[in-house]
Design a protein around this motif. Sequence first.
Motif, PDB file in Angstrom:
ATOM      1  N   ASP A 177       0.841  -1.199   0.000  1.00  0.00           N
ATOM      2  CA  ASP A 177       0.000   0.000   0.000  1.00  0.00           C
ATOM      3  C   ASP A 177       0.877   1.252   0.000  1.00  0.00           C
ATOM      4  O   ASP A 177       0.639   2.204   0.749  1.00  0.00           O
ATOM      5  CB  ASP A 177      -0.926   0.003   1.220  1.00  0.00           C
ATOM      6  CG  ASP A 177      -1.692  -1.298   1.359  1.00  0.00           C
ATOM      7  OD1 ASP A 177      -2.290  -1.720   0.358  1.00  0.00           O
ATOM      8  OD2 ASP A 177      -1.669  -1.886   2.450  1.00  0.00           O
ATOM      9  N   MET A 178       1.879   1.255  -0.863  1.00  0.00           N
ATOM     10  CA  MET A 178       2.885   2.315  -0.860  1.00  0.00           C
ATOM     11  C   MET A 178       2.278   3.699  -1.003  1.00  0.00           C
ATOM     12  O   MET A 178       2.670   4.636  -0.307  1.00  0.00           O
ATOM     13  CB  MET A 178       3.898   2.073  -1.978  1.00  0.00           C
ATOM     14  CG  MET A 178       5.105   3.006  -1.950  1.00  0.00           C
ATOM     15  SD  MET A 178       4.836   4.566  -2.842  1.00  0.00           S
ATOM     16  CE  MET A 178       4.803   3.983  -4.523  1.00  0.00           C
ATOM     17  N   ASP A 179       1.305   3.862  -1.881  1.00  0.00           N
ATOM     18  CA  ASP A 179       0.712   5.185  -2.098  1.00  0.00           C
ATOM     19  C   ASP A 179       0.039   5.713  -0.834  1.00  0.00           C
ATOM     20  O   ASP A 179       0.169   6.893  -0.488  1.00  0.00           O
ATOM     21  CB  ASP A 179      -0.300   5.123  -3.244  1.00  0.00           C
ATOM     22  CG  ASP A 179       0.364   4.897  -4.593  1.00  0.00           C
ATOM     23  OD1 ASP A 179       1.577   5.166  -4.700  1.00  0.00           O
ATOM     24  OD2 ASP A 179      -0.325   4.449  -5.529  1.00  0.00           O
ATOM     25  N   THR A 180      -0.672   4.836  -0.137  1.00  0.00           N
ATOM     26  CA  THR A 180      -1.341   5.230   1.105  1.00  0.00           C
ATOM     27  C   THR A 180      -0.329   5.571   2.181  1.00  0.00           C
ATOM     28  O   THR A 180      -0.488   6.556   2.921  1.00  0.00           O
ATOM     29  CB  THR A 180      -2.268   4.114   1.587  1.00  0.00           C
ATOM     30  OG1 THR A 180      -3.247   3.842   0.579  1.00  0.00           O
ATOM     31  CG2 THR A 180      -2.971   4.503   2.872  1.00  0.00           C
ATOM     32  N   VAL A 181       0.717   4.762   2.295  1.00  0.00           N
ATOM     33  CA  VAL A 181       1.762   5.017   3.287  1.00  0.00           C
ATOM     34  C   VAL A 181       2.435   6.354   3.013  1.00  0.00           C
ATOM     35  O   VAL A 181       2.642   7.164   3.922  1.00  0.00           O
ATOM     36  CB  VAL A 181       2.797   3.876   3.276  1.00  0.00           C
ATOM     37  CG1 VAL A 181       3.963   4.209   4.206  1.00  0.00           C
ATOM     38  CG2 VAL A 181       2.155   2.561   3.700  1.00  0.00           C
ATOM     39  N   ALA A 182       2.771   6.611   1.753  1.00  0.00           N
ATOM     40  CA  ALA A 182       3.434   7.862   1.390  1.00  0.00           C
ATOM     41  C   ALA A 182       2.567   9.062   1.740  1.00  0.00           C
ATOM     42  O   ALA A 182       3.041  10.060   2.313  1.00  0.00           O
ATOM     43  CB  ALA A 182       3.760   7.854  -0.105  1.00  0.00           C
TER      44      ALA A 182
END
Length: 292
Positions: A177-182
């Motif tokens: 969930d890289m986009d959410t984490v970023a």
Amino acid sequence: MQATASTPESGLLRRTKLRHFLRTRRAQVTPEQVGLVHVERRRTPGLRREEVAALAGVGVSWYTWLEQGRDINVSEGVVNAVSDALMLKGYEREYLYRLAGHNPPWPRGSRPRDANGVRMRALVEGWSVNPAYLTDRYGRIEIASNSARSLFHVGLRGDNCLVKFFTDPTVRVKYPDMDTVARGLVAHFRAQAARFPEDPEFDRIAGRLHEHSPLFADLWDCHEVDNPYQRVRRITHPQAGLMVFDRVTMRSPAFPESLLTVYIAQPRTDTAERVRGLLHSHARALLSPSLV
């Protein structure tokens, strides 16, 4: 409660941030969301200034000055009314209060006598199999538990979680969930910056990342704010595979400028067993995700 006095330079910076924040929030609210009849085609999305002024019960000229970042006095009641008009969420509302100069001062005073964090270290280490670490106001690691160092293979004092995430691509790929984490990391960093409006280090860190990371630059320019005290973190470990944690953050009155983060293995998953397996096999020498 009124914030502490600021220098002319810091006041200008605060009003500049206020201007950008109000403009971006206004652009995200549609007339339909606030019950206004949308009868004509608009060149730009969102509400107009006169519509926000009407919803907040203030003069159009006055609201225009506010959004332009002019040096005017803003009452807490007006801040609250503008927050309602723009449908701000909890931490967005808190952020606006801070930018308008109505933040309660952050608790000050000397740190506890155990300046090396003996008590906090005992607390961090006490989380056992659940990885835990303590970061300073900028997201730099102060203390990391044995399980955190073993699982993440990171924990050197001074490592900055935000910087590593946006400058090391091998870190980002660990997160499905890289986009959410970023998005959450940037929103939280902006909220942290508002807690310490006199500290220029936040802008220096943001400036460097803005230059070196297009992803950070895009998210930073959105002016989102959040304090994600509890989030689900999915981490793909190169040896253990996918693990799912509840990432919980806490503050201590004894360490008001620090943030304690704990990764709690989600129930009904085999995450705890995977963590124990890594610990038992001395996985601290293996490549693992960064602490974010």
